[in-house]
Design a protein around this motif. Structure first.
Motif, PDB file in Angstrom:
ATOM      1  N   LEU A   1     -27.037 -86.677 -58.303  1.00  0.00           N
ATOM      2  CA  LEU A   1     -26.269 -88.112 -58.205  1.00  0.00           C
ATOM      3  C   LEU A   1     -25.094 -87.931 -57.380  1.00  0.00           C
ATOM      4  O   LEU A   1     -24.669 -88.810 -56.661  1.00  0.00           O
ATOM      5  N   ALA A   2     -24.567 -86.425 -57.421  1.00  0.00           N
ATOM      6  CA  ALA A   2     -23.306 -86.349 -56.639  1.00  0.00           C
ATOM      7  C   ALA A   2     -23.516 -86.127 -55.110  1.00  0.00           C
ATOM      8  O   ALA A   2     -22.562 -86.052 -54.386  1.00  0.00           O
ATOM      9  N   SER A   3     -24.817 -85.817 -54.900  1.00  0.00           N
ATOM     10  CA  SER A   3     -25.302 -85.312 -53.592  1.00  0.00           C
ATOM     11  C   SER A   3     -25.161 -86.528 -52.604  1.00  0.00           C
ATOM     12  O   SER A   3     -25.476 -87.760 -53.021  1.00  0.00           O
ATOM     13  N   SER A   4     -25.109 -86.332 -51.450  1.00  0.00           N
ATOM     14  CA  SER A   4     -25.243 -87.543 -50.149  1.00  0.00           C
ATOM     15  C   SER A   4     -26.191 -87.014 -48.887  1.00  0.00           C
ATOM     16  O   SER A   4     -26.304 -87.706 -48.311  1.00  0.00           O
ATOM     17  N   GLY A   5     -26.590 -85.876 -49.237  1.00  0.00           N
ATOM     18  CA  GLY A   5     -27.482 -85.294 -47.830  1.00  0.00           C
ATOM     19  C   GLY A   5     -28.841 -85.905 -47.936  1.00  0.00           C
ATOM     20  O   GLY A   5     -29.104 -86.260 -48.963  1.00  0.00           O
ATOM     21  N   GLU A   6     -29.393 -85.944 -46.820  1.00  0.00           N
ATOM     22  CA  GLU A   6     -30.641 -86.549 -46.667  1.00  0.00           C
ATOM     23  C   GLU A   6     -31.542 -85.398 -47.345  1.00  0.00           C
ATOM     24  O   GLU A   6     -32.756 -86.103 -47.934  1.00  0.00           O
ATOM     25  N   VAL A   7     -31.398 -84.336 -47.273  1.00  0.00           N
ATOM     26  CA  VAL A   7     -32.112 -83.414 -48.078  1.00  0.00           C
ATOM     27  C   VAL A   7     -31.269 -82.561 -49.124  1.00  0.00           C
ATOM     28  O   VAL A   7     -30.157 -82.360 -48.799  1.00  0.00           O
ATOM     29  N   VAL A   8     -31.916 -82.521 -50.355  1.00  0.00           N
ATOM     30  CA  VAL A   8     -31.289 -81.718 -51.275  1.00  0.00           C
ATOM     31  C   VAL A   8     -32.219 -80.559 -51.813  1.00  0.00           C
ATOM     32  O   VAL A   8     -33.280 -80.481 -52.073  1.00  0.00           O
ATOM     33  N   CYS A   9     -31.372 -79.378 -52.159  1.00  0.00           N
ATOM     34  CA  CYS A   9     -32.009 -78.188 -52.699  1.00  0.00           C
ATOM     35  C   CYS A   9     -31.402 -78.026 -53.867  1.00  0.00           C
ATOM     36  O   CYS A   9     -30.287 -78.478 -54.421  1.00  0.00           O
ATOM     37  N   PHE A  10     -32.216 -77.055 -54.785  1.00  0.00           N
ATOM     38  CA  PHE A  10     -31.755 -76.810 -56.093  1.00  0.00           C
ATOM     39  C   PHE A  10     -32.150 -74.994 -56.055  1.00  0.00           C
ATOM     40  O   PHE A  10     -32.957 -74.743 -55.480  1.00  0.00           O
TER      41      PHE A  10
ATOM     42  N   GLY B   1     -40.901 -72.417 -59.165  1.00  0.00           N
ATOM     43  CA  GLY B   1     -39.693 -71.846 -58.486  1.00  0.00           C
ATOM     44  C   GLY B   1     -38.377 -72.333 -58.486  1.00  0.00           C
ATOM     45  O   GLY B   1     -38.411 -73.857 -58.503  1.00  0.00           O
ATOM     46  N   PRO B   2     -37.228 -71.758 -58.816  1.00  0.00           N
ATOM     47  CA  PRO B   2     -35.972 -72.463 -59.000  1.00  0.00           C
ATOM     48  C   PRO B   2     -35.106 -72.797 -57.669  1.00  0.00           C
ATOM     49  O   PRO B   2     -34.203 -73.374 -57.655  1.00  0.00           O
ATOM     50  N   MET B   3     -35.811 -72.201 -56.548  1.00  0.00           N
ATOM     51  CA  MET B   3     -35.442 -72.822 -55.385  1.00  0.00           C
ATOM     52  C   MET B   3     -36.181 -73.535 -54.567  1.00  0.00           C
ATOM     53  O   MET B   3     -37.528 -73.322 -54.708  1.00  0.00           O
ATOM     54  N   ARG B   4     -35.757 -74.881 -54.552  1.00  0.00           N
ATOM     55  CA  ARG B   4     -36.680 -75.907 -53.915  1.00  0.00           C
ATOM     56  C   ARG B   4     -35.705 -76.781 -52.923  1.00  0.00           C
ATOM     57  O   ARG B   4     -34.856 -76.975 -53.182  1.00  0.00           O
TER      58      ARG B   4
END
Length: 221
Positions: free
Chosen positions: A68-77, A143-146
């Motif tokens: 919710l705090a992000s604003s990028g077109e792509v979001v990673c975790f 996976g925890p990276m996505r």
């Protein structure tokens, strides 16, 4: 393209400097403090990360607050415990940015010295088999990276706020016909003890959350 990286964080003061200093150019770190009692939030802010406070405990709660705090077109975790190298994020984001995948997962490949306990690996394999049976999507690691597109992820309306969040993301994405793929990323010796895989109890708790997600229609709690 603007890319945000959500880092759920609970007492990772020791690991954060290494993680944040290795963030690639163009990737904005969002550290979600999920009730840390150490200096995690202070360290993250001093190193230039956007710090978000999420007092409601839960991995999914922290991930969703970061989304919710992000604003990028792509979001990673990705985890904030130094078990994953942010320098390898482009491996995960490139297929999404280029339009070849809708959800990309980093499959953990342990390097010498990495601790991935047997109980955690067996739990991961069990969930992978269940996932394949449910969706036909064959993944070797939840996976925890996505990475995925932020707007598309918000549209999935994920409901889980515990350890089932990553699995619900895959389930709902598969239900919507997303192209889901994985690529190998190094799994490193983490800083400190894992809150999940470090104990059998933690692993069983995570598996329990994921089984609830798997058993309910639409993958929602």
């Amino acid at each position: 393209m603007k890319i945000d990286v959500v880092l759920p964080c609970l007492d990772e003061e020791t690991a954060l400097p290494w993680v944040l200093e290795r963030m690639p150019d163009g990737y904005r770190p969002i550290v979600v403090d999920n009730g840390s009692t150490d200096g995690s939030a202070r360290v993250a802010a001093e190193l230039g990360a956007l710090v978000v406070s999420e007092p409601r405990r839960g991995f999914g709660a922290a991930c969703h607050a970061g989304l919710l705090a992000s604003s990028g077109e792509v979001v990673c975790f990705m985890d904030a415990d130094a078990s994953l190298d942010p320098g390898q994020l482009p491996r995960v984001t490139e297929p999404v940015v280029s339009g070849r995948a809708d959800l990309m997962l980093g499959r953990r490949v342990p390097v010498p010295g990495a601790a991935w306990p047997l109980h955690a690996r067996l739990g991961n394999a069990f969930l992978g088999r269940r996932l394949a049976g449910r969706t036909g999507t064959r993944l070797r690691d939840i996976g925890p990276m996505r990475a995925c597109r932020r707007a598309d992820l918000l549209a999935l309306n994920l409901a889980d706020r515990r350890f089932g969040y990553p699995l619900e993301m895959v389930l709902r994405a598969a239900d919507q016909g997303w192209r889901i793929a994985e690529t190998g990323v190094d799994y490193l010796p983490r800083a400190g003890r894992s809150k999940v895989t470090g104990t059998v109890r933690g692993t069983l708790r995570a598996i329990g959350d994921m089984r609830k997600v798997m058993s309910e229609p639409g993958g929602a709690r």
